[in-house]
Design a protein around this motif. Structure first.
Motif, PDB file in Angstrom:
ATOM      1  N   THR A 415       0.828  -1.209   0.000  1.00 14.19           N
ATOM      2  CA  THR A 415       0.000   0.000   0.000  1.00 14.19           C
ATOM      3  C   THR A 415       0.861   1.257   0.000  1.00 14.19           C
ATOM      4  O   THR A 415       0.589   2.226  -0.726  1.00 14.19           O
ATOM      5  N   ALA A 416       1.932   1.247   0.812  1.00 17.86           N
ATOM      6  CA  ALA A 416       2.818   2.416   0.880  1.00 17.86           C
ATOM      7  C   ALA A 416       3.483   2.688  -0.470  1.00 17.86           C
ATOM      8  O   ALA A 416       3.553   3.841  -0.922  1.00 17.86           O
ATOM      9  N   LEU A 417       3.963   1.651  -1.125  1.00 15.52           N
ATOM     10  CA  LEU A 417       4.617   1.832  -2.419  1.00 15.52           C
ATOM     11  C   LEU A 417       3.620   2.250  -3.491  1.00 15.52           C
ATOM     12  O   LEU A 417       3.929   3.056  -4.376  1.00 15.52           O
ATOM     13  N   ALA A 418       2.400   1.695  -3.429  1.00  9.91           N
ATOM     14  CA  ALA A 418       1.364   2.071  -4.393  1.00  9.91           C
ATOM     15  C   ALA A 418       1.022   3.549  -4.255  1.00  9.91           C
ATOM     16  O   ALA A 418       0.855   4.267  -5.257  1.00  9.91           O
ATOM     17  N   GLN A 419       0.893   4.027  -3.013  1.00  5.22           N
ATOM     18  CA  GLN A 419       0.613   5.445  -2.798  1.00  5.22           C
ATOM     19  C   GLN A 419       1.767   6.305  -3.309  1.00  5.22           C
ATOM     20  O   GLN A 419       1.567   7.356  -3.921  1.00  5.22           O
ATOM     21  N   ALA A 420       3.007   5.852  -3.076  1.00  7.46           N
ATOM     22  CA  ALA A 420       4.179   6.620  -3.504  1.00  7.46           C
ATOM     23  C   ALA A 420       4.243   6.741  -5.013  1.00  7.46           C
ATOM     24  O   ALA A 420       4.761   7.736  -5.546  1.00  7.46           O
ATOM     25  N   GLU A 421       3.727   5.766  -5.708  1.00  7.71           N
ATOM     26  CA  GLU A 421       3.755   5.785  -7.176  1.00  7.71           C
ATOM     27  C   GLU A 421       2.467   6.345  -7.777  1.00  7.71           C
ATOM     28  O   GLU A 421       2.303   6.340  -9.001  1.00  7.71           O
ATOM     29  N   GLY A 422       1.552   6.785  -6.937  1.00 16.34           N
ATOM     30  CA  GLY A 422       0.312   7.368  -7.449  1.00 16.34           C
ATOM     31  C   GLY A 422      -0.634   6.341  -8.029  1.00 16.34           C
ATOM     32  O   GLY A 422      -1.403   6.640  -8.950  1.00 16.34           O
ATOM     33  N   LEU A 423      -0.584   5.128  -7.513  1.00 17.01           N
ATOM     34  CA  LEU A 423      -1.434   4.042  -8.009  1.00 17.01           C
ATOM     35  C   LEU A 423      -2.207   3.423  -6.831  1.00 17.01           C
ATOM     36  O   LEU A 423      -1.986   2.277  -6.441  1.00 17.01           O
ATOM     37  N   PRO A 424      -3.101   4.199  -6.242  1.00 12.02           N
ATOM     38  CA  PRO A 424      -3.767   3.741  -5.020  1.00 12.02           C
ATOM     39  C   PRO A 424      -4.595   2.474  -5.197  1.00 12.02           C
ATOM     40  O   PRO A 424      -4.766   1.707  -4.240  1.00 12.02           O
ATOM     41  N   ALA A 425      -5.116   2.234  -6.391  1.00 17.73           N
ATOM     42  CA  ALA A 425      -5.934   1.037  -6.597  1.00 17.73           C
ATOM     43  C   ALA A 425      -5.120  -0.239  -6.394  1.00 17.73           C
ATOM     44  O   ALA A 425      -5.682  -1.286  -6.061  1.00 17.73           O
ATOM     45  N   HIS A 426      -3.799  -0.159  -6.601  1.00 17.55           N
ATOM     46  CA  HIS A 426      -2.947  -1.319  -6.332  1.00 17.55           C
ATOM     47  C   HIS A 426      -3.021  -1.695  -4.854  1.00 17.55           C
ATOM     48  O   HIS A 426      -3.144  -2.870  -4.499  1.00 17.55           O
ATOM     49  N   GLY A 427      -2.930  -0.684  -3.997  1.00 17.91           N
ATOM     50  CA  GLY A 427      -3.000  -0.956  -2.561  1.00 17.91           C
ATOM     51  C   GLY A 427      -4.385  -1.409  -2.152  1.00 17.91           C
ATOM     52  O   GLY A 427      -4.551  -2.290  -1.297  1.00 17.91           O
ATOM     53  N   GLU A 428      -5.400  -0.816  -2.777  1.00 17.14           N
ATOM     54  CA  GLU A 428      -6.776  -1.199  -2.445  1.00 17.14           C
ATOM     55  C   GLU A 428      -7.061  -2.659  -2.824  1.00 17.14           C
ATOM     56  O   GLU A 428      -7.855  -3.322  -2.158  1.00 17.14           O
ATOM     57  N   ALA A 429      -6.403  -3.145  -3.887  1.00 21.30           N
ATOM     58  CA  ALA A 429      -6.613  -4.542  -4.282  1.00 21.30           C
ATOM     59  C   ALA A 429      -6.080  -5.485  -3.212  1.00 21.30           C
ATOM     60  O   ALA A 429      -6.623  -6.585  -3.014  1.00 21.30           O
ATOM     61  N   VAL A 430      -5.053  -5.060  -2.465  1.00 20.09           N
ATOM     62  CA  VAL A 430      -4.541  -5.858  -1.354  1.00 20.09           C
ATOM     63  C   VAL A 430      -5.468  -5.733  -0.153  1.00 20.09           C
ATOM     64  O   VAL A 430      -5.844  -6.737   0.489  1.00 20.09           O
ATOM     65  N   GLU A 431      -5.852  -4.510   0.170  1.00 17.97           N
ATOM     66  CA  GLU A 431      -6.710  -4.275   1.341  1.00 17.97           C
ATOM     67  C   GLU A 431      -8.046  -4.976   1.222  1.00 17.97           C
ATOM     68  O   GLU A 431      -8.644  -5.389   2.231  1.00 17.97           O
ATOM     69  N   ALA A 432      -8.517  -5.166  -0.026  1.00 14.27           N
ATOM     70  CA  ALA A 432      -9.807  -5.833  -0.226  1.00 14.27           C
ATOM     71  C   ALA A 432      -9.812  -7.257   0.326  1.00 14.27           C
ATOM     72  O   ALA A 432     -10.870  -7.772   0.692  1.00 14.27           O
ATOM     73  N   ARG A 433      -8.640  -7.873   0.396  1.00  7.44           N
ATOM     74  CA  ARG A 433      -8.557  -9.258   0.895  1.00  7.44           C
ATOM     75  C   ARG A 433      -8.828  -9.332   2.395  1.00  7.44           C
ATOM     76  O   ARG A 433      -9.090 -10.425   2.919  1.00  7.44           O
ATOM     77  N   PHE A 434      -8.730  -8.203   3.109  1.00  8.29           N
ATOM     78  CA  PHE A 434      -8.813  -8.253   4.567  1.00  8.29           C
ATOM     79  C   PHE A 434     -10.011  -7.482   5.129  1.00  8.29           C
ATOM     80  O   PHE A 434     -10.119  -7.288   6.319  1.00  8.29           O
ATOM     81  N   ARG A 435     -10.893  -7.011   4.242  1.00 14.05           N
ATOM     82  CA  ARG A 435     -12.066  -6.290   4.731  1.00 14.05           C
ATOM     83  C   ARG A 435     -13.081  -7.272   5.301  1.00 14.05           C
ATOM     84  O   ARG A 435     -13.285  -8.335   4.747  1.00 14.05           O
TER      85      ARG A 435
END
Length: 435
Positions: A415-435
């Protein structure tokens, strides 16, 4: 016949004094491009037309019947058959040792990455049939592909007027010994087009399916065609004229060196033959031996053209360190080392297609029965590429398998790297596994 360059006491940059054959394929693209397009559009009809135009014969069919392959193998002389079988056996042994192993790595708990190697599914192998016949090239291309696990292998070689429109029978015989059943009587740029685009007959039946990779040497038209289709398919290399460089000190034997230079010069009028030595007496003796031996060789005129060309020379230097520097700058396709300490010299060689050590290891051994591969980089390409080998026919694949705990361990980092690269949906795809 050879030009002598005395570089002793000179501070000339190594690269600036090197002779080099040139092969400018840009001059032939205007000839090759329409051929490739025609083959792509008209398939078998175009292939037949170009066979008549360039090879002087219309083959009975572009695919060689299976019985012709068997007949060619049966008609091989006992000596040639035994030689081919020996080459095949030794090449398999050497290339089997090149197979890379798969590996499984666990970067963390509940995390696994498998590094595996997958063979290319279908490969087209080109075998020349112009100034000489090269059954050895059949072996050198087929064996590493078979060891790699390539399941679909097709060979193309020019039709020969003397053999009823079939490729040379020695090539057909070699293919049969290797178990190859798919051989086409097609040469030149049109063969490259056939492999890249496939070929259908007038009824729309696919006679030759397209391939994923094209390997094998050829003339300047074949090299141009391979460059033109790169991207549609993969290619091994744009092979230029053959090269031999010999590094020798005062212990070198002039008759042997001369015979080795001549052996490669007989390939092509553009072949490069270079001696780099620390001994002026040896240089002069080699030049004298070349004059004598070249007179009686079969292809004397071709050899003379190669050895008198700007790509061939004898260079005399002060030290073996300078000779090695020149060798690395040149990056010869074939490099022979004939010195008092070959083992020490070869440790300093970084750029060469293949290296041949000592008096009893001529390049011609590597061309045929050493077990090594003779499809090697030319024109200095050894600085960044290898000769044909098993990995040429393999693709590296990574298989990734993380479990829930494994993903959770690095989720915040993703998530941190996705935010740093301006690609928040990448991090959200990971977070979706734990909602």
């Amino acid at each position: 016949m050879l030009t002598l360059k005395d570089l002793r006491g000179s501070s000339v940059d190594a690269a600036s004094v090197l002779p080099r054959a040139s092969q400018d394929i840009s001059a032939t693209i205007e000839t090759v491009a329409p051929i490739l397009d025609d083959v792509r559009q008209r398939g078998v009809s175009a292939l037949m037309q170009y066979s008549e135009k360039f090879d002087g014969v219309r083959p009975p069919s572009i695919r060689v019947p299976a019985e012709k392959l068997r007949e060619a193998a049966d008609q091989l002389s006992a000596e040639v058959r035994e030689a081919l079988e020996t080459l095949i056996l030794r090449a398999r042994e050497v290339h089997n040792a090149q197979l890379p192993a798969a590996s499984v790595v666990s970067p963390g708990p509940d995390a696994q990455v498998t590094n595996r190697w997958a063979p290319i599914r279908r490969v087209g192998l080109y075998v020349p049939g112009g100034q000489a016949v090269y059954p050895s090239s059949v072996v050198m291309n087929v064996v590493p592909a078979q060891v790699a696990g390539v399941r679909s292998l097709a060979i193309a070689s020019p039709p020969q007027k003397d053999f009823g429109g079939l490729p040379h029978p020695t090539i057909l015989g070699a293919a049969h010994l290797l178990g190859i059943e798919e051989v086409y009587a097609v040469g030149g740029a049109q063969a490259v087009g056939m492999f890249a685009y496939g070929a259908r007959d007038e009824a729309g039946t696919q006679v030759c399916p397209p391939v994923s990779l094209i390997t094998g040497p050829g003339n300047i038209f074949v090299a141009t065609a391979k460059r033109a289709v790169q991207g549609v398919v993969g290619i091994d290399a744009e092979a230029g004229p053959t090269e031999i460089m010999v590094l020798a000190d005062e212990t070198g034997k002039a008759p042997l060196i001369a015979s080795d230079l001549i052996s490669q010069a007989e390939h092509d009028a553009l072949a490069a033959a270079v001696l780099v030595t620390t001994s002026m007496p040896l240089a002069q003796a080699v030049m004298e031996q070349v004059e004598v031996q070249a007179r009686s060789t079969l292809h004397a005129e071709r050899v003379k053209q190669a050895l008198t060309g700007s790509q061939s020379a004898v260079l005399v230097v002060d030290t073996m360190e300078q000779a090695v520097e020149i060798a690395n700058a040149y990056g010869a396709e074939h490099l022979e080392v004939m010195t008092a300490d070959d083992a020490a010299v070869v440790e300093e060689i970084h750029n060469a297609g293949a290296v041949f050590l000592g008096d009893f290891t001529p390049v011609s051994l590597g061309d045929y029965c050493a077990g090594s591969n003779h499809v090697l980089p030319t024109g200095g390409a050894s600085a960044y590429s290898s000769g044909l080998n098993v990995s040429s026919f393999l693709r590296s694949q990574q298989v990734v398998h993380y479990g829930e705990s494994g993903l959770r361990q690095v989720a915040a980092h993703v998530t941190a790297l996705a935010q740093a690269e301006g690609l928040p949906a990448h991090g959200e795809a990971v977070e979706a596994r734990f909602r």
